[in-house]
Motif scaffolding. Sequence first.
Motif, PDB file in Angstrom:
ATOM      1  N   SER A   1      37.809  35.492  39.390  1.00 23.69           N
ATOM      2  CA  SER A   1      39.349  35.409  39.416  1.00 23.69           C
ATOM      3  C   SER A   1      39.962  35.979  40.568  1.00 23.69           C
ATOM      4  O   SER A   1      40.893  35.566  41.031  1.00 23.69           O
ATOM      5  CB  SER A   1      39.817  35.765  38.089  1.00 23.69           C
ATOM      6  OG  SER A   1      39.797  37.306  38.007  1.00 23.69           O
ATOM      7  N   GLY A   2      39.045  36.931  41.374  1.00 22.78           N
ATOM      8  CA  GLY A   2      39.636  37.765  42.182  1.00 22.78           C
ATOM      9  C   GLY A   2      40.481  38.974  41.887  1.00 22.78           C
ATOM     10  O   GLY A   2      40.958  39.708  42.666  1.00 22.78           O
ATOM     11  N   PHE A   3      40.323  39.175  40.509  1.00 19.04           N
ATOM     12  CA  PHE A   3      41.334  40.106  40.143  1.00 19.04           C
ATOM     13  C   PHE A   3      40.520  41.562  40.360  1.00 19.04           C
ATOM     14  O   PHE A   3      41.380  42.434  40.730  1.00 19.04           O
ATOM     15  CB  PHE A   3      41.471  40.050  38.454  1.00 19.04           C
ATOM     16  CG  PHE A   3      42.236  41.256  37.830  1.00 19.04           C
ATOM     17  CD1 PHE A   3      43.743  41.323  38.210  1.00 19.04           C
ATOM     18  CD2 PHE A   3      41.726  42.067  37.153  1.00 19.04           C
ATOM     19  CE1 PHE A   3      44.473  42.514  37.513  1.00 19.04           C
ATOM     20  CE2 PHE A   3      42.332  43.047  36.594  1.00 19.04           C
ATOM     21  CZ  PHE A   3      43.827  43.132  36.694  1.00 19.04           C
ATOM     22  N   TRP A   4      39.318  41.391  40.099  1.00 18.59           N
ATOM     23  CA  TRP A   4      38.737  42.786  40.317  1.00 18.59           C
ATOM     24  C   TRP A   4      38.694  43.234  41.996  1.00 18.59           C
ATOM     25  O   TRP A   4      38.916  44.427  42.195  1.00 18.59           O
ATOM     26  CB  TRP A   4      37.088  42.810  40.181  1.00 18.59           C
ATOM     27  CG  TRP A   4      36.489  43.861  40.502  1.00 18.59           C
ATOM     28  CD1 TRP A   4      35.384  43.986  41.381  1.00 18.59           C
ATOM     29  CD2 TRP A   4      36.732  45.340  40.162  1.00 18.59           C
ATOM     30  NE1 TRP A   4      34.923  45.178  41.710  1.00 18.59           N
ATOM     31  CE2 TRP A   4      35.993  46.108  41.048  1.00 18.59           C
ATOM     32  CE3 TRP A   4      37.601  46.081  39.268  1.00 18.59           C
ATOM     33  CZ2 TRP A   4      35.633  47.630  40.766  1.00 18.59           C
ATOM     34  CZ3 TRP A   4      37.659  47.350  39.208  1.00 18.59           C
ATOM     35  CH2 TRP A   4      36.788  48.194  39.889  1.00 18.59           C
ATOM     36  N   GLU A   5      38.346  42.078  42.523  1.00 21.29           N
ATOM     37  CA  GLU A   5      38.617  42.436  43.937  1.00 21.29           C
ATOM     38  C   GLU A   5      39.897  43.192  44.482  1.00 21.29           C
ATOM     39  O   GLU A   5      40.021  44.052  45.326  1.00 21.29           O
ATOM     40  CB  GLU A   5      38.014  41.070  44.866  1.00 21.29           C
ATOM     41  CG  GLU A   5      38.268  41.516  46.199  1.00 21.29           C
ATOM     42  CD  GLU A   5      37.926  40.187  47.299  1.00 21.29           C
ATOM     43  OE1 GLU A   5      37.818  40.132  48.356  1.00 21.29           O
ATOM     44  OE2 GLU A   5      37.500  39.129  46.507  1.00 21.29           O
TER      45      GLU A   5
ATOM     46  N   PRO B   1      47.786  35.873  36.613  1.00 17.94           N
ATOM     47  CA  PRO B   1      48.010  35.041  35.660  1.00 17.94           C
ATOM     48  C   PRO B   1      47.277  35.046  34.423  1.00 17.94           C
ATOM     49  O   PRO B   1      47.444  34.731  33.099  1.00 17.94           O
ATOM     50  CB  PRO B   1      48.371  33.627  36.095  1.00 17.94           C
ATOM     51  CG  PRO B   1      47.691  33.526  37.391  1.00 17.94           C
ATOM     52  CD  PRO B   1      47.809  35.233  37.753  1.00 17.94           C
ATOM     53  N   ARG B   2      45.873  34.992  34.570  1.00 21.68           N
ATOM     54  CA  ARG B   2      44.748  35.094  33.349  1.00 21.68           C
ATOM     55  C   ARG B   2      44.853  36.219  32.949  1.00 21.68           C
ATOM     56  O   ARG B   2      44.392  36.403  31.549  1.00 21.68           O
ATOM     57  CB  ARG B   2      43.404  34.756  34.112  1.00 21.68           C
ATOM     58  CG  ARG B   2      42.602  34.331  33.088  1.00 21.68           C
ATOM     59  CD  ARG B   2      41.083  34.149  33.778  1.00 21.68           C
ATOM     60  NE  ARG B   2      41.346  33.061  34.855  1.00 21.68           N
ATOM     61  CZ  ARG B   2      40.222  32.865  35.642  1.00 21.68           C
ATOM     62  NH1 ARG B   2      39.078  33.337  35.321  1.00 21.68           N
ATOM     63  NH2 ARG B   2      40.288  31.702  36.440  1.00 21.68           N
ATOM     64  N   TYR B   3      45.611  37.355  33.074  1.00 19.39           N
ATOM     65  CA  TYR B   3      45.486  38.706  32.385  1.00 19.39           C
ATOM     66  C   TYR B   3      46.486  39.445  32.505  1.00 19.39           C
ATOM     67  O   TYR B   3      46.899  40.718  32.336  1.00 19.39           O
ATOM     68  CB  TYR B   3      44.591  39.846  33.397  1.00 19.39           C
ATOM     69  CG  TYR B   3      43.059  39.185  33.654  1.00 19.39           C
ATOM     70  CD1 TYR B   3      42.133  38.839  32.707  1.00 19.39           C
ATOM     71  CD2 TYR B   3      42.802  38.854  35.019  1.00 19.39           C
ATOM     72  CE1 TYR B   3      41.082  38.442  33.223  1.00 19.39           C
ATOM     73  CE2 TYR B   3      41.612  38.120  35.278  1.00 19.39           C
ATOM     74  CZ  TYR B   3      40.646  37.798  34.439  1.00 19.39           C
ATOM     75  OH  TYR B   3      39.575  37.406  34.728  1.00 19.39           O
ATOM     76  N   LEU B   4      47.655  38.746  32.198  1.00 12.97           N
ATOM     77  CA  LEU B   4      49.056  39.024  32.011  1.00 12.97           C
ATOM     78  C   LEU B   4      49.245  40.181  30.807  1.00 12.97           C
ATOM     79  O   LEU B   4      49.901  40.927  30.690  1.00 12.97           O
ATOM     80  CB  LEU B   4      50.133  38.002  31.993  1.00 12.97           C
ATOM     81  CG  LEU B   4      50.407  37.132  33.048  1.00 12.97           C
ATOM     82  CD1 LEU B   4      51.320  36.147  32.993  1.00 12.97           C
ATOM     83  CD2 LEU B   4      50.705  38.048  34.199  1.00 12.97           C
TER      84      LEU B   4
END
Length: 236
Positions: free
Chosen positions: A42-46, A176-179
């Motif tokens: 998702s790119g969230f960790w990066e 948006p996936r981890y709101l």
Amino acid sequence: MAAAPGGWRAAGGRRRRAGGEAAGAGAVLRRLREARDDLLSSGFWEASAGAVRAPLGSSAEPPAHCVCYGLGRFSVCPAARHQLAFLLLLLEELGEGKHDVEGSATLFYMVHCGKALYNNLLWRNWSAGALAKMVIIGNSFKGIEERLLSRILERDYSYIAKVLKGTEEVALPTHPRYLDTFNDTSIHWFPLQKLKELSPEVWEFMEEPMYQDCDDLEIIRKEDRTDRHSPAATES
């Protein structure tokens, strides 16, 4: 649970007594790997890793210990599973276990914990030297300040109130996936120089928080547990 070059594996322990139990553990581990892959793809960790590195620059002492509070049942809760996967990625990022344990800094991972738990943690480590060795990932202190009346913050959560001016804070990026999973989550650290600039009176008051007049207490106090098990509390 342990991090390994090829992924994660269950930590060694007693031999499984039943095949079903082992299968259940395998299913949880598979879901955890899926949560890890989801965070990475998702790119969230990066995006989050950059924020995590903020308190860990060349002048900061990398945490060698990690304490986790408030993690939900990751075997059945997807949000808790993503929070655990984030923590394990974080431990890999920090190179846990590669630093001298004696006197090392500590990371506290406390996503969505109650305000009193943060306040208690600050009280227990209420000195410039101890706070300067802490990094807290959890509910935004700025957000707590904005949502509470100042008199309530200073009365019920005085250690959060007092440390605000000595705190650096960076919010995790929104996705948006981890709101719901990581909303209102920030990395907090306490530079020694900022702590030294606080007035001497800030450090003189070290009374243990009791929360006697707190209406929205989000933790169970020791005396509350005692009351629940007393004869008077069980009478109909």
